[in-house]
Design a protein around this motif. Structure first.
Motif, PDB file in Angstrom:
ATOM      1  N   PRO A 132      -8.126  15.144   5.658  1.00 13.25           N
ATOM      2  CA  PRO A 132      -8.369  15.561   4.478  1.00 13.25           C
ATOM      3  C   PRO A 132      -8.704  16.588   4.579  1.00 13.25           C
ATOM      4  O   PRO A 132      -9.006  17.321   6.062  1.00 13.25           O
ATOM      5  N   GLY A 133      -8.360  17.200   3.927  1.00 18.19           N
ATOM      6  CA  GLY A 133      -8.440  18.822   3.427  1.00 18.19           C
ATOM      7  C   GLY A 133      -6.763  19.633   3.956  1.00 18.19           C
ATOM      8  O   GLY A 133      -6.453  20.673   3.702  1.00 18.19           O
ATOM      9  N   GLU A 134      -5.990  18.609   4.891  1.00 22.81           N
ATOM     10  CA  GLU A 134      -3.872  19.306   5.133  1.00 22.81           C
ATOM     11  C   GLU A 134      -3.896  18.662   4.043  1.00 22.81           C
ATOM     12  O   GLU A 134      -3.902  18.107   3.312  1.00 22.81           O
ATOM     13  N   ILE A 135      -2.370  19.503   3.516  1.00 24.00           N
ATOM     14  CA  ILE A 135      -1.777  19.425   2.613  1.00 24.00           C
ATOM     15  C   ILE A 135      -0.444  18.618   3.960  1.00 24.00           C
ATOM     16  O   ILE A 135      -0.125  19.183   4.698  1.00 24.00           O
ATOM     17  N   GLY A 136      -0.098  17.432   3.416  1.00 24.76           N
ATOM     18  CA  GLY A 136       0.834  17.050   4.140  1.00 24.76           C
ATOM     19  C   GLY A 136       2.374  17.510   3.775  1.00 24.76           C
ATOM     20  O   GLY A 136       2.778  17.217   2.234  1.00 24.76           O
ATOM     21  N   ILE A 137       3.578  17.587   4.143  1.00 24.28           N
ATOM     22  CA  ILE A 137       4.766  17.456   3.293  1.00 24.28           C
ATOM     23  C   ILE A 137       5.925  16.814   4.594  1.00 24.28           C
ATOM     24  O   ILE A 137       5.112  16.458   5.410  1.00 24.28           O
ATOM     25  N   PHE A 138       6.836  15.403   3.877  1.00 24.79           N
ATOM     26  CA  PHE A 138       7.293  14.998   4.264  1.00 24.79           C
ATOM     27  C   PHE A 138       8.605  15.015   3.541  1.00 24.79           C
ATOM     28  O   PHE A 138       9.035  15.313   2.416  1.00 24.79           O
ATOM     29  N   ASP A 139       9.542  15.539   4.831  1.00 29.27           N
ATOM     30  CA  ASP A 139      11.143  15.725   4.753  1.00 29.27           C
ATOM     31  C   ASP A 139      11.612  14.436   4.833  1.00 29.27           C
ATOM     32  O   ASP A 139      12.336  14.372   5.929  1.00 29.27           O
ATOM     33  N   ARG A 140      12.332  13.934   3.465  1.00 29.17           N
ATOM     34  CA  ARG A 140      12.384  12.274   3.521  1.00 29.17           C
ATOM     35  C   ARG A 140      11.287  11.747   4.139  1.00 29.17           C
ATOM     36  O   ARG A 140      10.298  11.963   4.184  1.00 29.17           O
ATOM     37  N   SER A 141      11.011  10.074   3.162  1.00 33.82           N
ATOM     38  CA  SER A 141       9.897   9.401   3.765  1.00 33.82           C
ATOM     39  C   SER A 141      10.075   7.421   3.710  1.00 33.82           C
ATOM     40  O   SER A 141      11.435   8.005   3.397  1.00 33.82           O
ATOM     41  N   HIS A 142       9.225   7.076   3.723  1.00 32.01           N
ATOM     42  CA  HIS A 142       9.286   5.804   3.464  1.00 32.01           C
ATOM     43  C   HIS A 142      10.259   5.346   2.262  1.00 32.01           C
ATOM     44  O   HIS A 142      10.740   4.568   2.122  1.00 32.01           O
ATOM     45  N   TYR A 143      10.866   6.049   1.155  1.00 27.54           N
ATOM     46  CA  TYR A 143      11.988   5.983   0.423  1.00 27.54           C
ATOM     47  C   TYR A 143      12.632   5.519   1.208  1.00 27.54           C
ATOM     48  O   TYR A 143      13.877   5.191   0.307  1.00 27.54           O
ATOM     49  N   GLU A 144      13.439   6.612   1.824  1.00 30.09           N
ATOM     50  CA  GLU A 144      14.661   6.237   2.364  1.00 30.09           C
ATOM     51  C   GLU A 144      15.195   4.518   2.680  1.00 30.09           C
ATOM     52  O   GLU A 144      15.638   3.944   3.150  1.00 30.09           O
ATOM     53  N   ASP A 145      13.627   3.750   3.221  1.00 33.41           N
ATOM     54  CA  ASP A 145      13.957   2.268   3.631  1.00 33.41           C
ATOM     55  C   ASP A 145      14.030   1.236   1.724  1.00 33.41           C
ATOM     56  O   ASP A 145      14.840   0.359   2.020  1.00 33.41           O
TER      57      ASP A 145
END
Lengths: 303, 303
Positions: free
Chosen positions: B146-159
């Motif tokens: 909570p309160g954070e900004i998360g960044i995924f460089d690649r993600s579950h979409y690779e699957d």
């Protein structure tokens, strides 16, 4: 057992270090470093001083901004080097009283780096799970990986600072922790971690100003904790705990630096400069490719 | 089963969405959003276009720089609000072919935020431990707090991307993953996570240019992987895999955005603007203090 000869050689060492610090072109790390084997008296340090720093705020802001591209380039080289097996990395440990600027340092100094190579961890009061483990357990889990810059906002030193002031552990246990910390940090150095420990030295008066600022600005109320006023009553006990920790845990492998923190521009300049000096000493290099450039170019142009 | 009425209402919805997109003052999220319930043909998207963007590179760089203080302020408010129990946070998912600028986005766009509130995770090929778990396991562990900004460089979409192109899982298993992803992202939205999924749309030609640049500059050799040339031979298969993933997983809870990525300045401006629009929609506020300001001031001035 101290002999006259020891005293003399220690005196000689002291004088040599003082000369080193006082040279006009001395690296900042020599100027701000807590000397080993001496008593540390923090009341003798002026928290509003600007040792070896730019002439004033405007010059300080400009000098810090000018460091940004050099810092970012060194960080990229450190990271690049890790992709070829270099295990080196840097760990910045930030300690200081409330409002001394640990968060501000992360924002303004670490903000100069590429965020993808930074591993930041703010340590709060230990969770029940953390309390069930040795005090270095949660620290070990938060260490930077090879090529990264790690930042600890508070650290294992809380376990000899607040733990001492508030008697959160038996005195004998506290006494052992300094050596445990030194052995731990030695092992980090052996594993390629450059440990840079910064004590943000704030004056009692400037802390009052900063707390008042938070009170006066509703947008800063979320940062204010009424308990922070309480903590001021044990200020001398904290200072003593810091003096002991810095004295006993400033080592060649992981020295402590005292950064005067009453002036935010100086704090940012000094920590940026300390990081620059340590990264330059590492001098990481871009690794060579393990492929045939000409052949790759031919194949690529054929696509 | 589609009936004529369904067709008509879908046509009506399509036209309404098109009108929304074409309004000159349309938010960028309406312009770049992948519409639901339509076939997606990425060959119809120009990777060098600058939809709704500034007039050129200089204007684009200036516009992005001008967003920085607004982004930083919204981030601080989001974080501040979390200290009073607000569970909301934002997750930026970056996907795109090699050299499409996922790393550059982290450096230039996420670099505008306070690093202490960003949780960045780059997903590589799964480790043996990760392979022993369902594919969403490692994703769940990297979510922003909570309160954070998360960044995924690649993600579950690779699957459903490389996994589909390289047949890393049985087709039936792949087919189930789209629904699993949608349910997962719906649960994130229910838990206060604003999910912003960005496909960095790079042209085949621009990828060649960027790979050549890496070859031509020894300081970029560490970023070059000879396997990247190989991957170009299956470019159409990747495009198809992206089309299916974006089509099937663009939802109201977690829409996909196609950001033309041939021009880096546009990419940075567009993603900064998307983040701004989403953060402004959250409109987080500084929480009020839970203390008596006047009493605290008195106590503080007495110290």
């Amino acid at each position: 057992m101290a002999t006259k000869k020891d005293d003399r050689s220690q005196d000689g060492r002291k004088k040599k270090e003082q000369r080193k610090r006082n040279r006009p072109d001395a690296p900042l790390r020599d100027v701000l470093r807590v000397p080993e084997g001496e008593r540390l008296d923090l009341t003798a340090y002026d928290a509003s001083a600007t040792p070896a720093g730019p002439a004033g705020k405007a010059a300080g802001l400009a000098a810090t901004a000018a460091l940004a591209p050099r810092l970012a380039n060194l960080q990229e080289r450190l990271y690049a080097s890790s992709t070829a097996g270099d295990r080196r990395r840097l760990l910045l440990v930030l300690q200081g009283m409330d409002t001394s600027g640990k968060g501000g340092t992360v924002k303004h100094v670490i903000g100069l780096f590429n965020p993808s190579g930074c591993r930041i961890r703010a340590f709060k009061a230990p969770t029940p799970e953390e309390r069930d483990h040795p005090f270095l357990w949660r620290i070990t889990k938060a260490l930077p990986q090879p090529g990264e810059i790690g930042i600890f906002d508070r650290s294992h030193y809380e376990d000899v600072l607040i733990a001492r002031v508030r008697a959160l552990a038996p005195r004998s246990e506290l006494g052992r922790r300094y050596d445990q910390i030194n052995r731990f940090e030695k092992s980090l150095a052996d594993d390629g971690v450059t440990v840079v420990k910064v004590f943000l030295h704030l004056s009692y008066e400037e802390q009052r100003n900063r707390l008042l600022e938070r009170l006066d600005n509703p947008e800063k109320h979320w940062k204010f904790n009424a308990g922070d006023i309480e903590e001021r009553s044990v200020w001398p006990a904290y200072r003593e705990a810091y003096e002991i920790a810095l004295e006993r845990c400033t080592t060649d492998e992981a020295p402590w630096y005292v950064v005067p923190a009453d002036r935010k521009w100086y704090r940012n300049w000094a920590i940026s400069t300390l990081l620059l000096e340590h990264l330059e000493a590492l001098d990481p290099t871009y690794p060579p490719g393990d492929f045939d450039v000409e052949e790759c170019r031919r194949r690529l142009l054929a696509t």
